[in-house]
Write a protein that holds these residues in place. Structure first.
Motif, PDB file in Angstrom:
ATOM      1  N   VAL A 142      46.024  27.077  19.380  1.00 33.58           N
ATOM      2  CA  VAL A 142      45.520  26.090  20.325  1.00 33.58           C
ATOM      3  C   VAL A 142      46.187  24.790  19.933  1.00 33.58           C
ATOM      4  O   VAL A 142      46.065  24.332  18.803  1.00 33.58           O
ATOM      5  N   ALA A 143      46.968  24.222  20.846  1.00 33.11           N
ATOM      6  CA  ALA A 143      47.731  23.015  20.553  1.00 33.11           C
ATOM      7  C   ALA A 143      47.289  21.874  21.464  1.00 33.11           C
ATOM      8  O   ALA A 143      46.969  22.089  22.631  1.00 33.11           O
ATOM      9  N   CYS A 144      47.282  20.682  20.911  1.00 33.88           N
ATOM     10  CA  CYS A 144      46.986  19.485  21.685  1.00 33.88           C
ATOM     11  C   CYS A 144      48.302  18.751  21.920  1.00 33.88           C
ATOM     12  O   CYS A 144      48.960  18.326  20.969  1.00 33.88           O
ATOM     13  N   VAL A 145      48.688  18.640  23.181  1.00 27.26           N
ATOM     14  CA  VAL A 145      49.966  18.038  23.541  1.00 27.26           C
ATOM     15  C   VAL A 145      49.717  16.864  24.468  1.00 27.26           C
ATOM     16  O   VAL A 145      48.928  16.966  25.408  1.00 27.26           O
ATOM     17  N   VAL A 146      50.393  15.734  24.186  1.00 29.57           N
ATOM     18  CA  VAL A 146      50.322  14.569  25.067  1.00 29.57           C
ATOM     19  C   VAL A 146      51.621  14.502  25.861  1.00 29.57           C
ATOM     20  O   VAL A 146      52.704  14.454  25.281  1.00 29.57           O
ATOM     21  N   ILE A 147      51.505  14.535  27.193  1.00 30.27           N
ATOM     22  CA  ILE A 147      52.661  14.428  28.080  1.00 30.27           C
ATOM     23  C   ILE A 147      52.571  13.071  28.775  1.00 30.27           C
ATOM     24  O   ILE A 147      51.567  12.769  29.412  1.00 30.27           O
ATOM     25  N   THR A 148      53.625  12.258  28.626  1.00 29.22           N
ATOM     26  CA  THR A 148      53.629  10.910  29.188  1.00 29.22           C
ATOM     27  C   THR A 148      54.721  10.788  30.239  1.00 29.22           C
ATOM     28  O   THR A 148      55.875  11.129  29.978  1.00 29.22           O
ATOM     29  N   LEU A 149      54.356  10.304  31.432  1.00 31.98           N
ATOM     30  CA  LEU A 149      55.308  10.014  32.489  1.00 31.98           C
ATOM     31  C   LEU A 149      55.528   8.500  32.490  1.00 31.98           C
ATOM     32  O   LEU A 149      54.602   7.730  32.740  1.00 31.98           O
ATOM     33  N   HIS A 150      56.754   8.068  32.203  1.00 40.15           N
ATOM     34  CA  HIS A 150      57.074   6.648  32.099  1.00 40.15           C
ATOM     35  C   HIS A 150      57.444   6.066  33.470  1.00 40.15           C
ATOM     36  O   HIS A 150      57.657   6.802  34.431  1.00 40.15           O
ATOM     37  N   ASP A 151      57.506   4.728  33.533  1.00 36.25           N
ATOM     38  CA  ASP A 151      57.831   4.043  34.792  1.00 36.25           C
ATOM     39  C   ASP A 151      59.184   4.448  35.370  1.00 36.25           C
ATOM     40  O   ASP A 151      59.373   4.435  36.582  1.00 36.25           O
ATOM     41  N   ASP A 152      60.138   4.793  34.498  1.00 36.66           N
ATOM     42  CA  ASP A 152      61.463   5.206  34.983  1.00 36.66           C
ATOM     43  C   ASP A 152      61.506   6.703  35.275  1.00 36.66           C
ATOM     44  O   ASP A 152      62.567   7.288  35.427  1.00 36.66           O
ATOM     45  N   PHE A 153      60.340   7.341  35.364  1.00 33.05           N
ATOM     46  CA  PHE A 153      60.160   8.758  35.675  1.00 33.05           C
ATOM     47  C   PHE A 153      60.694   9.692  34.591  1.00 33.05           C
ATOM     48  O   PHE A 153      60.865  10.882  34.826  1.00 33.05           O
ATOM     49  N   SER A 154      60.930   9.165  33.394  1.00 26.57           N
ATOM     50  CA  SER A 154      61.249  10.037  32.271  1.00 26.57           C
ATOM     51  C   SER A 154      59.940  10.573  31.690  1.00 26.57           C
ATOM     52  O   SER A 154      58.871   9.982  31.876  1.00 26.57           O
ATOM     53  N   ILE A 155      60.032  11.690  31.022  1.00 27.53           N
ATOM     54  CA  ILE A 155      58.850  12.354  30.475  1.00 27.53           C
ATOM     55  C   ILE A 155      59.036  12.519  28.974  1.00 27.53           C
ATOM     56  O   ILE A 155      60.105  12.904  28.508  1.00 27.53           O
ATOM     57  N   SER A 156      57.982  12.232  28.220  1.00 23.90           N
ATOM     58  CA  SER A 156      57.995  12.511  26.781  1.00 23.90           C
ATOM     59  C   SER A 156      56.815  13.412  26.453  1.00 23.90           C
ATOM     60  O   SER A 156      55.746  13.315  27.058  1.00 23.90           O
ATOM     61  N   VAL A 157      57.039  14.307  25.510  1.00 25.59           N
ATOM     62  CA  VAL A 157      56.009  15.262  25.102  1.00 25.59           C
ATOM     63  C   VAL A 157      55.838  15.134  23.597  1.00 25.59           C
ATOM     64  O   VAL A 157      56.810  15.149  22.852  1.00 25.59           O
ATOM     65  N   GLU A 158      54.585  15.027  23.150  1.00 30.48           N
ATOM     66  CA  GLU A 158      54.300  14.879  21.720  1.00 30.48           C
ATOM     67  C   GLU A 158      53.204  15.860  21.320  1.00 30.48           C
ATOM     68  O   GLU A 158      52.154  15.920  21.952  1.00 30.48           O
ATOM     69  N   LEU A 159      53.481  16.627  20.274  1.00 30.25           N
ATOM     70  CA  LEU A 159      52.477  17.535  19.729  1.00 30.25           C
ATOM     71  C   LEU A 159      51.573  16.730  18.803  1.00 30.25           C
ATOM     72  O   LEU A 159      52.032  16.185  17.807  1.00 30.25           O
ATOM     73  N   ILE A 160      50.294  16.640  19.143  1.00 32.53           N
ATOM     74  CA  ILE A 160      49.346  15.841  18.362  1.00 32.53           C
ATOM     75  C   ILE A 160      48.757  16.658  17.224  1.00 32.53           C
ATOM     76  O   ILE A 160      48.691  16.236  16.092  1.00 32.53           O
ATOM     77  N   ASP A 161      48.330  17.848  17.509  1.00 33.91           N
ATOM     78  CA  ASP A 161      47.667  18.670  16.497  1.00 33.91           C
ATOM     79  C   ASP A 161      47.680  20.111  16.971  1.00 33.91           C
ATOM     80  O   ASP A 161      47.795  20.389  18.152  1.00 33.91           O
ATOM     81  N   SER A 162      47.590  21.023  16.044  1.00 28.67           N
ATOM     82  CA  SER A 162      47.455  22.428  16.416  1.00 28.67           C
ATOM     83  C   SER A 162      46.517  23.107  15.439  1.00 28.67           C
ATOM     84  O   SER A 162      46.388  22.702  14.289  1.00 28.67           O
ATOM     85  N   LEU A 163      45.854  24.115  15.908  1.00 33.23           N
ATOM     86  CA  LEU A 163      44.877  24.840  15.114  1.00 33.23           C
ATOM     87  C   LEU A 163      45.172  26.323  15.253  1.00 33.23           C
ATOM     88  O   LEU A 163      45.318  26.834  16.353  1.00 33.23           O
ATOM     89  N   VAL A 164      45.305  27.010  14.132  1.00 31.93           N
ATOM     90  CA  VAL A 164      45.634  28.433  14.146  1.00 31.93           C
ATOM     91  C   VAL A 164      44.345  29.246  14.138  1.00 31.93           C
ATOM     92  O   VAL A 164      43.453  28.999  13.343  1.00 31.93           O
ATOM     93  N   PHE A 165      44.256  30.188  15.042  1.00 28.90           N
ATOM     94  CA  PHE A 165      43.119  31.111  15.056  1.00 28.90           C
ATOM     95  C   PHE A 165      43.614  32.482  14.624  1.00 28.90           C
ATOM     96  O   PHE A 165      44.445  33.082  15.290  1.00 28.90           O
ATOM     97  N   LEU A 166      43.151  32.957  13.521  1.00 25.87           N
ATOM     98  CA  LEU A 166      43.523  34.287  13.053  1.00 25.87           C
ATOM     99  C   LEU A 166      42.341  35.229  13.250  1.00 25.87           C
ATOM    100  O   LEU A 166      41.202  34.875  12.970  1.00 25.87           O
TER     101      LEU A 166
END
Length: 75
Positions: free
Chosen positions: A43-67
């Motif tokens: 389970v991953a927490c990802v932040v997707i940002t759409l900037h004013d110039d319509f570029s996109i950035s993606v950042e992985l904030i945290d992830s949790l492993v379920f075994l």
């Protein structure tokens, strides 16, 4: 976001990573000859940002492993 991460380790090659459907994912390690396959449902927490110039950035904030570990049976 729920993902299934598969790590393939083989001799004389790079480590390969692949992401597949979380619903068909089963955690574990498979050894097939010299090849090791590690499968992890994540389970991953990802932040997707759409900037004013319509570029996109993606950042992985945290992830949790379920075994999947079955509970021990008490008698």
């Amino acid at each position: 976001m729920n993902i299934c991460l598969e790590i393939l380790i083989a001799p004389d090659t790079d480590i390969e990573l692949s992401i597949s459907d979380y619903d068909t994912c089963s955690s574990g390690v498979i050894i097939d000859g010299d090849v090791i396959i590690i499968t992890l449902p994540l389970v991953a927490c990802v932040v997707i940002t759409l900037h004013d110039d319509f570029s996109i950035s993606v950042e992985l904030i945290d992830s949790l492993v379920f075994l999947s570990i079955p509970p021990s049976k008490e008698e």
